[in-house]
Write an enzyme that holds these catalytic residues in place. Structure first.
Site, PDB file in Angstrom:
ATOM      1  CG  ASP A  19      23.521 -39.975   4.081  1.00 44.18           C
ATOM      2  OD1 ASP A  19      23.670 -39.742   5.294  1.00 44.18           O
ATOM      3  OD2 ASP A  19      22.605 -39.457   3.416  1.00 44.18           O
ATOM      4  CG  HIS A  20      25.474 -36.749   6.268  1.00 48.36           C
ATOM      5  ND1 HIS A  20      24.396 -37.237   5.599  1.00 48.36           N
ATOM      6  CD2 HIS A  20      25.442 -35.397   6.094  1.00 48.36           C
ATOM      7  CE1 HIS A  20      23.726 -36.241   5.035  1.00 48.36           C
ATOM      8  NE2 HIS A  20      24.353 -35.112   5.330  1.00 48.36           N
ATOM      9  CG  ASP A  25      20.220 -33.364   4.792  1.00 46.01           C
ATOM     10  OD1 ASP A  25      21.289 -33.756   5.265  1.00 46.01           O
ATOM     11  OD2 ASP A  25      20.138 -32.661   3.754  1.00 46.01           O
ATOM     12  NE  ARG A  66      23.802 -25.860   2.238  1.00 49.16           N
ATOM     13  CZ  ARG A  66      22.976 -26.583   2.991  1.00 49.16           C
ATOM     14  NH1 ARG A  66      23.463 -27.501   3.794  1.00 49.16           N
ATOM     15  NH2 ARG A  66      21.692 -26.347   2.963  1.00 49.16           N
ATOM     16  CB  SER A  80      23.302 -27.687   7.710  1.00 48.27           C
ATOM     17  OG  SER A  80      22.915 -28.538   8.731  1.00 48.27           O
ATOM     18  NE  ARG A 137      25.515 -29.002   9.989  1.00 47.12           N
ATOM     19  CZ  ARG A 137      26.523 -28.642   9.192  1.00 47.12           C
ATOM     20  NH1 ARG A 137      27.509 -27.913   9.668  1.00 47.12           N
ATOM     21  NH2 ARG A 137      26.567 -29.003   7.927  1.00 47.12           N
TER      22      ARG A 137
END
Ligand code: MIC
Ligand code: SF4
Length: 756
Positions: free
Chosen positions: A95-96, A160, A448, A643, A645
């Site tokens: 999706d990203h 995520d 965000r 995030s 990440r």
């Protein structure tokens, strides 16, 4: 039905007994959050009370979810463990990496070409490790999870931060770094400091222009971006029962914006209706059978102040719509105040674009309400002043929205429907003219709004609001428009007022026929191999990080002292850089390029203490590394907010940054640093931050006695020969200290695998 019903049934069968035992052993009524946490302890023997906010506990989540931008690193790490399958059900969602530009069909076609290597890698590795793989176009991870995998009372982790979305369906769902996912997929316990629990009592009922989004926009204003750190937010009260399941998910989704570990609602009939309408009646039937175990004990909600660590109350009947921003999601302004506040702050008033959708707000309810506003504008002959875009959360919801005419309505008012993906929410918006860096305003229904996040332009003022408010503002083209009270002038020069949004929380016609985009594991392992081209720009097999050499760190030059907000977007930017998420060396070139150097107020321009030149951060870090020197990063509050990440922790590790010393950390980032073997330290006296000078060198001492709760002594050498001693706190427990010593948590799994 993708869920393993047998597993859920056997879990529900055990719940009554388990809850009785918990209540007896703990000697008190339990919140719903506690019930889910305790019923998922890795070792349930000798069940006892864990002190909230203090003690670490090991959990056994039911499943793991990963999205394409983080799954690459998570699975590259999983490969290193030598395991041959995931120990728990898991899924990967593409999706990203899809850039929003022209529209769904064209953008998806481009993504499939541009990201082919990464998609092929993910598809093959999922097949190998028995992981469900959702192809590009299938939808955004959190929407797919809500529609297919989430179940009341369950526990899940996901790579995520908005994994927390599933709290809307009564799940404790927590965002983590990939290394945590590796633990769970390897069958190990997953460690978390037992959270504190904030209760939010909802009374009354939403009405008019107000929606579920406004609950969390208000909560964000009350708690701020760090107010939920280390906490679960549990919503309850008669108001909670009036909210749709997807509305609850929106509220839980944006709990990430207040730093909460997760948010959750107890099971209720809105959830049951959602399960039924998404083809999971069997789960709602099972849940009905243990209903009292899927919510808090009655004493808790009767006397919430006794059982929650903190309590807030919101009356939905009195709640106003909010618009939060710019640049931070907790700057909450009620729509009625926007005229005054925007002018006072000099925010650009013209709304250039309104963007709806994303994982936060693309439910049937959201789209139907926004479409009703759009249809009303059409009927009243209004011209839509701003660009307007829609990113549906999944193919299921897109197909339903198409069938029920919402997409047609959006297109009629000039809207563009993007692919079912993150797109503009994560800087994957190829916005015309963004490169000119003009000062401008956009309003979106995402979660965000940090600088540069929407279109890469640092001067874009992004505001967050509900889809219906975004639609109204896009029609008006004016940030100060209050649809509750204000009139607009239509094509005939008449003054008209937009009608209040109207919608349904679930489609009357049920599910639409659609191509889901799911690839289930073939189970045929013999012919599977995962290939990484050694010359690839986008994928790189990982080398284990070096084991700690047993010595203190001496003479570490300061790499950067960051001023102010430093989110993971500042540390490891998304947008353009998403393409390197599977290549640690290449992505390390974005390390800290968005962070502000406190000595010159500039981004990506710091002193190289060896050459005396000012250079980009990654260049200086690489220079120190090549010279055999480690370095240290200094920062302020809530460092690493946003995030999940883990690139934001792996990059410094790769670049030989040995320690990060800040005033405070955001939860996921702190864990990520610890897992990757970077020392995560906080100033014992936060005022010591001001003592740090541009030319300082640091000795981090006493590491051979590194132990829980023991402060660490740091000697700061100033360039003029003076030195100062400061102290740092840390939150490492015994097991986490072993991660540091081994060079990373993953190294420990690899060692234990070799031994076994
Ligand atoms: C985000 O919303 O910031 C992201 C992009 O979904 C991230 C994950 C990532 O950086 O890949 C998140 O929220 O964890
Ligand atoms: Fe995607 Fe945005 Fe949701 Fe993150 S917050 S998962 S980028 S839609």
């Amino acid at each position: 039905m993708l869920l393993n019903v047998g597993l859920i049934q056997s879990f529900y069968d055990k719940l009554p007994h388990l809850n009785r035992e918990m209540r007896r052993n703990l000697g008190k009524p339990l919140t719903f959050s506690e019930k889910v946490l305790y019923s998922h302890l890795y070792d349930k023997k000798g069940l006892r009370f864990y002190e909230h906010g203090a003690e670490y506990a090991d959990f056994a989540p039911d499943r793991v979810a990963m999205q394409d931008a983080t799954a690459q690193m998570a699975l590259l790490q999983f490969m290193m463990t030598g395991k041959d399958t995931s120990a728990v059900p898991a899924s990967v969602h593409c999706d990203h990496l899809i850039t929003a530009k022209t529209g769904a069909v064209e953008d998806l076609r481009t993504a499939n070409v541009v990201n082919k290597e990464v998609y092929d890698f993910l598809s093959s590795i999922c097949d190998k490790y028995d992981i469900d793989f959702w192809k590009p176009g299938a939808g955004i991870i959190h929407q797919i999870i809500l529609e297919n995998y989430a179940f009341p009372g369950g526990m899940m982790i996901g790579t995520d931060s908005h994994t927390v979305n599933a709290g809307g369906l009564g799940m404790i769902a927590i965002g983590v770094g990939g290394a945590d996912a590796v633990d769970v997929m390897s069958g190990m316990g997953w460690e978390l400091k037992f959270p504190e629990i904030i209760g939010v009592k909802l009374t009354g009922k939403l009405n008019g222009w107000t929606s579920a989004k406004d609950v969390i926009l208000k909560v964000a204003g009350l708690l701020t971006v760090k107010g939920g750190t280390g906490c679960i937010i549990e919503y309850f009260g008669e108001g909670a029962e009036t909210l749709s399941c997807t509305g609850k998910a929106t509220i839980c989704n944006m709990g990430a914006e207040v730093g909460a570990t997760c948010s959750v609602f107890g099971y209720d009939q809105a959830m049951s209706r959602y399960l039924n309408s998404t083809g999971r009646t069997v789960i709602s039937d099972l849940a009905q059978g243990v209903i009292e175990h899927l919510t808090a004990d009655p004493e808790v909600y009767a006397n919430p102040e006794k059982y929650f660590d903190q309590l807030l109350e919101i009356n939905l009947s009195e709640l106003e719509p909010y618009i939060n921003g710019p640049f931070t999601p907790d700057l909450a302004t009620p729509v009625s105040q926007m005229k005054k506040i925007a002018v006072q702050n000099g925010w650009p008033l013209k709304v250039e674009a309104g963007l709806i959708g994303s994982c936060t707000n693309s439910s049937y309810e959201d789209l139907s309400r926004a479409a009703s506003v759009a249809a009303d504008a059409m009927n009243k002959n209004l011209v839509v002043k701003s660009l307007f875009t829609i990113t549906p959360g999944s193919e299921q919801i897109r197909a339903i929205a198409e069938r029920d005419g919402f997409l047609e309505t959006f297109e009629k008012i000039g809207g563009t429907v993007f692919a079912n993906a993150c797109g503009p929410c994560i800087g994957q918006w190829d916005r015309e003219g963004a490169g000119k860096k003009e000062i401008n305003t956009v309003v979106h229904s995402f979660n965000r709004n940090f600088a540069k996040r929407t279109d890469g332009n640092p001067n874009t003022h992004a505001f967050v609001a509900s889809p219906e408010i975004v639609t109204a503002l896009a029609i008006a083209g004016d940030l100060t428009f209050n649809p509750v009270t204000d009139f607009l002038t239509n094509r005939n020069g008449e003054k008209v007022k937009l009608a209040e949004p109207a919608g349904l929380d679930l489609p009357l016609k049920g599910l639409a026929v659609f191509e889901s985009g799911l690839q289930v594991p073939s189970g045929d392992k013999t012919r599977l191999s995962v290939k990484i081209n050694p010359g690839s720009e986008r994928l790189q097999a990982l080398d284990p990080f070096l084991v700690w050499n047993g010595h203190d760190f001496e003479g570490l030059p300061l790499l950067i002292k960051v001023k102010g907000k430093c989110t993971t977007d500042h540390i490891s930017m998304a947008g353009f850089w998403l393409k390197y998420r599977g290549h640690l060396d290449n992505i390390s070139d974005n390390y800290m390029i968005g962070a502000v150097n406190s000595f010159n107020g500039e981004t990506n321009n710091i002193l190289n203490q060896i050459t005396g030149n000012y250079e980009p951060v990654p260049q200086v870090a690489r220079f120190y590394k090549a010279s055999g020197v480690g370095s240290i990063v200094v920062g302020e509050e809530n460092f690493g907010e946003g995030s999940s990440r883990e690139h934001a922790a792996m990059e410094p590790r790769f670049l030989n940054v040995l320690a990060v010393l800040v005033k405070s950390f955001a939860r996921i980032h702190e864990t990520n640093l610890k897992k990757q073997g970077v020392l995560a330290l906080t100033f014992s006296d936060r005022d010591d931050y001001v003592r740090i000078r541009e030319t300082d060198k640091f000795d981090i001492t006493g590491l051979s006695e590194f132990s829980p709760r023991k402060k660490i002594k740091i000697v700061v050498h100033h360039a003029n020969g003076e030195e100062e001693t400061i102290y740092a706190n840390h939150s490492y427990n015994e097991a986490q200290i072993e991660w540091f010593k081994a060079g990373s948590a993953l190294n420990l799994i690899r060692i234990s695998k070799k031994r076994s």
